[in-house]
Design a protein around this motif. Structure first.
Motif, PDB file in Angstrom:
ATOM      1  N   PHE A  23       0.882  -1.169   0.000  1.00  0.00           N
ATOM      2  CA  PHE A  23       0.000   0.000   0.000  1.00  0.00           C
ATOM      3  C   PHE A  23       0.919   1.218   0.000  1.00  0.00           C
ATOM      4  O   PHE A  23       1.046   1.927   0.996  1.00  0.00           O
ATOM      5  N   ASP A  24       1.596   1.444  -1.131  1.00  0.00           N
ATOM      6  CA  ASP A  24       2.642   2.461  -1.209  1.00  0.00           C
ATOM      7  C   ASP A  24       2.119   3.856  -1.502  1.00  0.00           C
ATOM      8  O   ASP A  24       2.756   4.843  -1.142  1.00  0.00           O
ATOM      9  N   ARG A  25       0.950   3.941  -2.152  1.00  0.00           N
ATOM     10  CA  ARG A  25       0.458   5.244  -2.588  1.00  0.00           C
ATOM     11  C   ARG A  25      -0.906   5.534  -1.960  1.00  0.00           C
ATOM     12  O   ARG A  25      -1.835   4.705  -2.071  1.00  0.00           O
ATOM     13  N   PRO A  26      -1.057   6.697  -1.338  1.00  0.00           N
ATOM     14  CA  PRO A  26      -2.351   7.048  -0.751  1.00  0.00           C
ATOM     15  C   PRO A  26      -3.508   6.985  -1.742  1.00  0.00           C
ATOM     16  O   PRO A  26      -4.629   6.629  -1.380  1.00  0.00           O
ATOM     17  N   LYS A  27      -3.233   7.295  -3.013  1.00  0.00           N
ATOM     18  CA  LYS A  27      -4.313   7.319  -4.006  1.00  0.00           C
ATOM     19  C   LYS A  27      -4.872   5.935  -4.323  1.00  0.00           C
ATOM     20  O   LYS A  27      -5.911   5.832  -4.989  1.00  0.00           O
ATOM     21  N   ASP A  28      -4.203   4.879  -3.861  1.00  0.00           N
ATOM     22  CA  ASP A  28      -4.698   3.524  -4.109  1.00  0.00           C
ATOM     23  C   ASP A  28      -5.697   3.058  -3.053  1.00  0.00           C
ATOM     24  O   ASP A  28      -6.202   1.931  -3.127  1.00  0.00           O
ATOM     25  N   LYS A  29      -6.008   3.924  -2.107  1.00  0.00           N
ATOM     26  CA  LYS A  29      -6.905   3.530  -1.013  1.00  0.00           C
ATOM     27  C   LYS A  29      -8.261   3.050  -1.528  1.00  0.00           C
ATOM     28  O   LYS A  29      -8.822   2.068  -1.021  1.00  0.00           O
ATOM     29  N   LYS A  30      -8.801   3.709  -2.533  1.00  0.00           N
ATOM     30  CA  LYS A  30     -10.140   3.378  -3.030  1.00  0.00           C
ATOM     31  C   LYS A  30     -10.200   1.945  -3.558  1.00  0.00           C
ATOM     32  O   LYS A  30     -11.116   1.184  -3.209  1.00  0.00           O
ATOM     33  N   ILE A  31      -9.236   1.559  -4.397  1.00  0.00           N
ATOM     34  CA  ILE A  31      -9.269   0.203  -4.959  1.00  0.00           C
ATOM     35  C   ILE A  31      -8.909  -0.844  -3.903  1.00  0.00           C
ATOM     36  O   ILE A  31      -9.431  -1.959  -3.911  1.00  0.00           O
ATOM     37  N   ILE A  32      -8.025  -0.491  -2.976  1.00  0.00           N
ATOM     38  CA  ILE A  32      -7.692  -1.425  -1.902  1.00  0.00           C
ATOM     39  C   ILE A  32      -8.906  -1.663  -1.019  1.00  0.00           C
ATOM     40  O   ILE A  32      -9.211  -2.806  -0.640  1.00  0.00           O
ATOM     41  N   ASP A  33      -9.634  -0.606  -0.724  1.00  0.00           N
ATOM     42  CA  ASP A  33     -10.856  -0.724   0.077  1.00  0.00           C
ATOM     43  C   ASP A  33     -11.875  -1.608  -0.640  1.00  0.00           C
ATOM     44  O   ASP A  33     -12.497  -2.497  -0.043  1.00  0.00           O
ATOM     45  N   LYS A  34     -12.039  -1.389  -1.929  1.00  0.00           N
ATOM     46  CA  LYS A  34     -12.994  -2.162  -2.723  1.00  0.00           C
ATOM     47  C   LYS A  34     -12.631  -3.647  -2.741  1.00  0.00           C
ATOM     48  O   LYS A  34     -13.494  -4.516  -2.523  1.00  0.00           O
ATOM     49  N   ASN A  35     -11.355  -3.947  -2.985  1.00  0.00           N
ATOM     50  CA  ASN A  35     -10.931  -5.347  -3.055  1.00  0.00           C
ATOM     51  C   ASN A  35     -10.972  -6.036  -1.692  1.00  0.00           C
ATOM     52  O   ASN A  35     -11.240  -7.238  -1.616  1.00  0.00           O
ATOM     53  N   LEU A  36     -10.707  -5.285  -0.651  1.00  0.00           N
ATOM     54  CA  LEU A  36     -10.805  -5.846   0.702  1.00  0.00           C
ATOM     55  C   LEU A  36     -12.239  -6.293   0.985  1.00  0.00           C
ATOM     56  O   LEU A  36     -12.481  -7.431   1.409  1.00  0.00           O
ATOM     57  N   LYS A  37     -13.170  -5.399   0.751  1.00  0.00           N
ATOM     58  CA  LYS A  37     -14.568  -5.660   1.106  1.00  0.00           C
ATOM     59  C   LYS A  37     -15.222  -6.704   0.192  1.00  0.00           C
ATOM     60  O   LYS A  37     -15.936  -7.597   0.665  1.00  0.00           O
ATOM     61  N   ASN A  38     -14.981  -6.588  -1.095  1.00  0.00           N
ATOM     62  CA  ASN A  38     -15.708  -7.415  -2.057  1.00  0.00           C
ATOM     63  C   ASN A  38     -15.071  -8.776  -2.350  1.00  0.00           C
ATOM     64  O   ASN A  38     -15.766  -9.706  -2.770  1.00  0.00           O
ATOM     65  N   ILE A  39     -13.751  -8.874  -2.136  1.00  0.00           N
ATOM     66  CA  ILE A  39     -13.065 -10.112  -2.532  1.00  0.00           C
ATOM     67  C   ILE A  39     -12.296 -10.769  -1.384  1.00  0.00           C
ATOM     68  O   ILE A  39     -12.490 -11.948  -1.097  1.00  0.00           O
ATOM     69  N   TRP A  40     -11.449  -9.996  -0.726  1.00  0.00           N
ATOM     70  CA  TRP A  40     -10.435 -10.592   0.142  1.00  0.00           C
ATOM     71  C   TRP A  40     -10.916 -10.944   1.554  1.00  0.00           C
ATOM     72  O   TRP A  40     -10.710 -12.066   2.029  1.00  0.00           O
ATOM     73  N   LYS A  41     -11.539  -9.988   2.225  1.00  0.00           N
ATOM     74  CA  LYS A  41     -11.885 -10.179   3.639  1.00  0.00           C
ATOM     75  C   LYS A  41     -12.783 -11.387   3.896  1.00  0.00           C
ATOM     76  O   LYS A  41     -12.623 -12.074   4.925  1.00  0.00           O
ATOM     77  N   PRO A  42     -13.723 -11.718   3.005  1.00  0.00           N
ATOM     78  CA  PRO A  42     -14.552 -12.913   3.254  1.00  0.00           C
ATOM     79  C   PRO A  42     -13.769 -14.226   3.236  1.00  0.00           C
ATOM     80  O   PRO A  42     -14.275 -15.254   3.703  1.00  0.00           O
TER      81      PRO A  42
END
Length: 341
Positions: free
Chosen positions: A222-241
């Motif tokens: 998570f090197d760039r602050p601007k990547d927060k949106k896609i990281i948040d999306k992938n966490l919730k929709n794909i990874w965390k479950p």
């Protein structure tokens, strides 16, 4: 490329200056020269890449060796080891030059794992290079564009219990799904040393990753602050479950082109989502007037027990034995109007 004058028999000295793990290059050199009938010795210096205090130079007597190979990973340790009384001395590793590479016949040798008898990992690269050109990273200059590097059998030792991949952008490789399936079939514990690109997570590769007998936390970047949106999306929709809380770790680059507030926000975001944060301080942090803050942030995040169970605000209060040192960080927080909790 490393140019070796001759292959013939003799005694070879391999010097590991600062590897934090078994040095793959030295294991390949050992295999190559042992096959040629040479005797090989490993000399481990034990420097680290994180101690930025001035160090004393070390001189080694190389009179017992026909050739010596010195591997230096970190630039901070560059030229600290001097070899005397040896006619053929080869310096290599990113600490000396990012252009340093092995000849093809050595690069693709099966590693001599006996060089590090306590090692538990089959180590190697399935791919080399990267599709990105991040300004803070030397990989594109050193390795070029992403490509297949070797087959698993080139470095896989079935007698070892674990596999560690050193690839720099594995998920970006077009056939990474096939490679993940091959790793699964080994039945071994598997890990990736470098942070995987979480922006490239999808349902297929996430499923395969979580079906591996994974060793430790899954590590992403998570090197760039601007990547927060896609990281948040992938966490919730794909990874965390698919994974347990705190089973995921993100490398967080600080001190390069992000503000202190952006650094804090990334860390708080990860904590809120029950993901570990590991602070990667850019070299500029060590000469920055904000160095005390970076030091405290890294000390908090990089100790998982404290990060999970203690707020940053409380950590700062408890960390410092003197009021002077406490005030150094607090003054930076006030000057930059940071919101800490």
């Amino acid at each position: 490329m490393l140019s070796i004058k001759k292959k013939g028999k003799g005694r070879i000295g391999l010097v590991d200056v600062d590897s934090s793990m078994p040095n793959l290059v030295l294991m390949k050199l050992s295999a190559y020269f042992k096959k040629a009938g040479c005797n090989v010795d490993l000399i481990k210096i034990g420097f680290t890449g994180y101690d930025h205090h001035k160090r004393s130079e070390i001189e080694l007597d190389g009179s017992a060796y026909d050739r010596m190979f010195v591997s230096n990973i970190f630039t901070i340790n560059n030229n600290l080891v001097k070899i005397n009384n040896c006619d053929e001395v080869y310096m290599g590793g990113t600490g000396y030059s990012i252009k340093s590479t092995l000849p093809k016949e050595i690069e693709h040798c099966f590693p001599d794992y006996s060089l590090y008898p306590n090692n538990k990992h089959s180590l190697g690269f399935l791919t080399r290079g990267c599709i990105n050109k991040c300004k803070y990273c030397f990989i594109p200059k050193k390795e070029g564009m992403l490509r297949r590097h070797s087959n698993l059998k080139e470095f896989y030792d079935s007698s070892l219990p674990k596999i560690m991949l050193l690839d720099n952008n594995f998920l970006a490789y077009k056939d990474s799904i096939t490679l993940l399936k091959e790793l699964k079939e080994t039945g071994k514990k598997v890990s990736f040393k470098q942070g995987l690109d979480f922006r490239l997570i999808n349902k297929e590769n996430a499923k395969l990753l979580t079906e591996l007998d994974y060793d430790g936390e899954y590590i992403f970047a998570f090197d760039r602050p601007k990547d927060k949106k896609i990281i948040d999306k992938n966490l919730k929709n794909i990874w965390k479950p698919l994974v347990k809380d705190w089973q995921t770790k993100f490398f967080v680059l600080v001190g390069f082109d992000s503000t202190l507030q952006e650094d804090l926000e990334r860390v708080y975001f990860l904590k809120k989502n029950k993901c570990l944060a590991y602070i990667m301080r850019h070299s500029k942090c060590y000469s920055s007037p904000n160095k005390p803050f970076y030091t405290d942030l890294a000390s908090w995040c990089n100790q998982p027990g404290l990060f999970k169970n203690m707020s940053f605000k409380t950590f700062i209060k408890k960390r410092h034995a003197t009021k002077k040192r406490y005030n150094q960080t607090m003054n930076i927080i006030k000057e930059n109007k940071l919101k800490i909790v």
